[in-house]
Scaffold this active site. Sequence first.
Site, PDB file in Angstrom:
ATOM      1  N   GLU A  13       0.819  -1.212   0.000  1.00  0.00           N
ATOM      2  CA  GLU A  13       0.000   0.000   0.000  1.00  0.00           C
ATOM      3  C   GLU A  13       0.857   1.269   0.000  1.00  0.00           C
ATOM      4  O   GLU A  13       0.393   2.344   0.366  1.00  0.00           O
ATOM      5  CB  GLU A  13      -0.930  -0.005   1.206  1.00  0.00           C
ATOM      6  CG  GLU A  13      -1.915  -1.154   1.211  1.00  0.00           C
ATOM      7  CD  GLU A  13      -2.755  -1.198   2.475  1.00  0.00           C
ATOM      8  OE1 GLU A  13      -3.757  -0.459   2.533  1.00  0.00           O
ATOM      9  OE2 GLU A  13      -2.405  -1.951   3.400  1.00  0.00           O
ATOM     10  N   SER A 147      -6.383  -2.910   1.787  1.00  0.00           N
ATOM     11  CA  SER A 147      -6.745  -2.404   0.469  1.00  0.00           C
ATOM     12  C   SER A 147      -7.107  -3.502  -0.523  1.00  0.00           C
ATOM     13  O   SER A 147      -6.893  -3.364  -1.725  1.00  0.00           O
ATOM     14  CB  SER A 147      -5.614  -1.539  -0.108  1.00  0.00           C
ATOM     15  OG  SER A 147      -5.451  -0.370   0.642  1.00  0.00           O
ATOM     16  N   TYR A 217      -8.965   3.678  -4.931  1.00  0.00           N
ATOM     17  CA  TYR A 217      -7.973   4.740  -5.038  1.00  0.00           C
ATOM     18  C   TYR A 217      -7.893   5.455  -6.383  1.00  0.00           C
ATOM     19  O   TYR A 217      -7.289   6.510  -6.475  1.00  0.00           O
ATOM     20  CB  TYR A 217      -6.594   4.183  -4.665  1.00  0.00           C
ATOM     21  CG  TYR A 217      -6.574   3.642  -3.261  1.00  0.00           C
ATOM     22  CD1 TYR A 217      -6.795   4.474  -2.177  1.00  0.00           C
ATOM     23  CD2 TYR A 217      -6.380   2.281  -3.017  1.00  0.00           C
ATOM     24  CE1 TYR A 217      -6.802   3.980  -0.880  1.00  0.00           C
ATOM     25  CE2 TYR A 217      -6.386   1.780  -1.724  1.00  0.00           C
ATOM     26  CZ  TYR A 217      -6.592   2.635  -0.662  1.00  0.00           C
ATOM     27  OH  TYR A 217      -6.609   2.148   0.612  1.00  0.00           O
ATOM     28  N   ARG A 256     -11.754   3.267  11.118  1.00  0.00           N
ATOM     29  CA  ARG A 256     -12.880   3.158  10.185  1.00  0.00           C
ATOM     30  C   ARG A 256     -13.282   1.698  10.109  1.00  0.00           C
ATOM     31  O   ARG A 256     -12.430   0.820   9.943  1.00  0.00           O
ATOM     32  CB  ARG A 256     -12.492   3.669   8.799  1.00  0.00           C
ATOM     33  CG  ARG A 256     -13.688   4.050   7.930  1.00  0.00           C
ATOM     34  CD  ARG A 256     -13.311   4.199   6.471  1.00  0.00           C
ATOM     35  NE  ARG A 256     -13.051   2.909   5.864  1.00  0.00           N
ATOM     36  CZ  ARG A 256     -11.940   2.613   5.171  1.00  0.00           C
ATOM     37  NH1 ARG A 256     -10.988   3.511   5.000  1.00  0.00           N
ATOM     38  NH2 ARG A 256     -11.781   1.410   4.659  1.00  0.00           N
ATOM     39  N   ASP A 258     -15.550  -1.337   8.419  1.00  0.00           N
ATOM     40  CA  ASP A 258     -16.202  -1.723   7.161  1.00  0.00           C
ATOM     41  C   ASP A 258     -17.212  -2.846   7.375  1.00  0.00           C
ATOM     42  O   ASP A 258     -16.939  -3.809   8.119  1.00  0.00           O
ATOM     43  CB  ASP A 258     -15.163  -2.190   6.137  1.00  0.00           C
ATOM     44  CG  ASP A 258     -14.138  -1.116   5.810  1.00  0.00           C
ATOM     45  OD1 ASP A 258     -14.428   0.066   6.057  1.00  0.00           O
ATOM     46  OD2 ASP A 258     -13.048  -1.469   5.306  1.00  0.00           O
ATOM     47  N   GLU A 271     -13.880  -5.589   8.617  1.00  0.00           N
ATOM     48  CA  GLU A 271     -12.635  -5.306   9.332  1.00  0.00           C
ATOM     49  C   GLU A 271     -12.667  -3.917   9.940  1.00  0.00           C
ATOM     50  O   GLU A 271     -13.517  -3.085   9.599  1.00  0.00           O
ATOM     51  CB  GLU A 271     -11.429  -5.437   8.400  1.00  0.00           C
ATOM     52  CG  GLU A 271     -11.420  -4.449   7.250  1.00  0.00           C
ATOM     53  CD  GLU A 271     -10.204  -4.627   6.356  1.00  0.00           C
ATOM     54  OE1 GLU A 271      -9.187  -5.175   6.810  1.00  0.00           O
ATOM     55  OE2 GLU A 271     -10.264  -4.192   5.193  1.00  0.00           O
ATOM     56  N   ASN A 273     -10.127  -0.665  10.304  1.00  0.00           N
ATOM     57  CA  ASN A 273      -8.908  -0.041   9.795  1.00  0.00           C
ATOM     58  C   ASN A 273      -8.409   0.970  10.817  1.00  0.00           C
ATOM     59  O   ASN A 273      -9.044   2.008  11.023  1.00  0.00           O
ATOM     60  CB  ASN A 273      -9.191   0.671   8.472  1.00  0.00           C
ATOM     61  CG  ASN A 273      -9.768  -0.255   7.420  1.00  0.00           C
ATOM     62  OD1 ASN A 273      -9.038  -0.925   6.706  1.00  0.00           O
ATOM     63  ND2 ASN A 273     -11.091  -0.321   7.339  1.00  0.00           N
ATOM     64  N   GLY A 277      -7.148   5.261   5.039  1.00  0.00           N
ATOM     65  CA  GLY A 277      -6.580   6.180   4.062  1.00  0.00           C
ATOM     66  C   GLY A 277      -7.055   7.607   4.249  1.00  0.00           C
ATOM     67  O   GLY A 277      -8.195   7.857   4.641  1.00  0.00           O
TER      68      GLY A 277
END
Length: 310
Positions: A13, A147, A217, A256, A258, A271, A273, A277
Amino acid sequence: MKIAVLYGGTSGEREVSLSTGKGIIEALEKNGHEVTGIDFHPERLDEILKLEVDLVFIGLHGRFGEDGRIQGLLDMIGLPYVGSGVLASALAMDKSRAKQIFKQAGIPIAQSNAYAVDQYETLNEMEVDIKENFTLPFVIKPNQEGSTLGLTIVREWSQVADALKNAADSDDVILVEDYISGKEVTVPVIGLKGKEQALPIIEIIPKGDHYDFASKYEPGGSEHIVPARVSDRLTEEIQQFAVHAHQALGCDVYSRVDFILTEEDVPVILEVNTLPGMTPTSLFPDSASKIGWSYDEMIERFVELTMTRK
């Protein structure tokens, strides 16, 4: 303050982290801080050891950044940093162990098995085991990677061999889990321990078949709808699950979370994070903007929370 920003790194990443680091550095400078940017590499630890700063802002993703290792180094040399500590970072990065914690916390998860590559003589042996325990479709991915790198949605048995090789290139533990179809949503969480709040839920509509690296991205790779198109009842439930997941892992300052929202309106956690990002197309800033926070204000809130925590 004097703030060092760690970005880049050596994980898959890296390119995302370079963009994250650029955004963070620009925001901190606009907010009046004296910023030192470091393109982190584990062979150049002297750059970290020699730092004379008030705070470190970690803009790394993946291995050596999001997995607790850099946090451990910073703890040992007594440098405060923004975000979660060693244990929470390591647990969140280890998807298999994180799922066990989520299950204990009463948060719905997809059924899965973790396969250690060194416990099988060949990937073919692992493939036989998987075929005995899973039905199509299912997901094969590295246990510790972000990612969606190394991830394959397996819809045909002929895909399994390549999917295993792809995942094994990134990790020595492979996670296989039931494929859950539905609406992809994510929830930013922010706050000191015990006082966390969930920001508006983001609904993600990828332009491709699923929310892969390109969707995340590349400009125009996905559409973000904030707030997500879900009922008030579901909104509250998903936000509560997000905060509980954050707390169950012991996360701090921000994360964050998900989810996949099934057709039966069950939010299944994917998951957490711990270093999401912060690029121009990232999700956390999108949600923050919905409640009136500019990118620069959001970054400053992270700094303020961290210094309050000291």
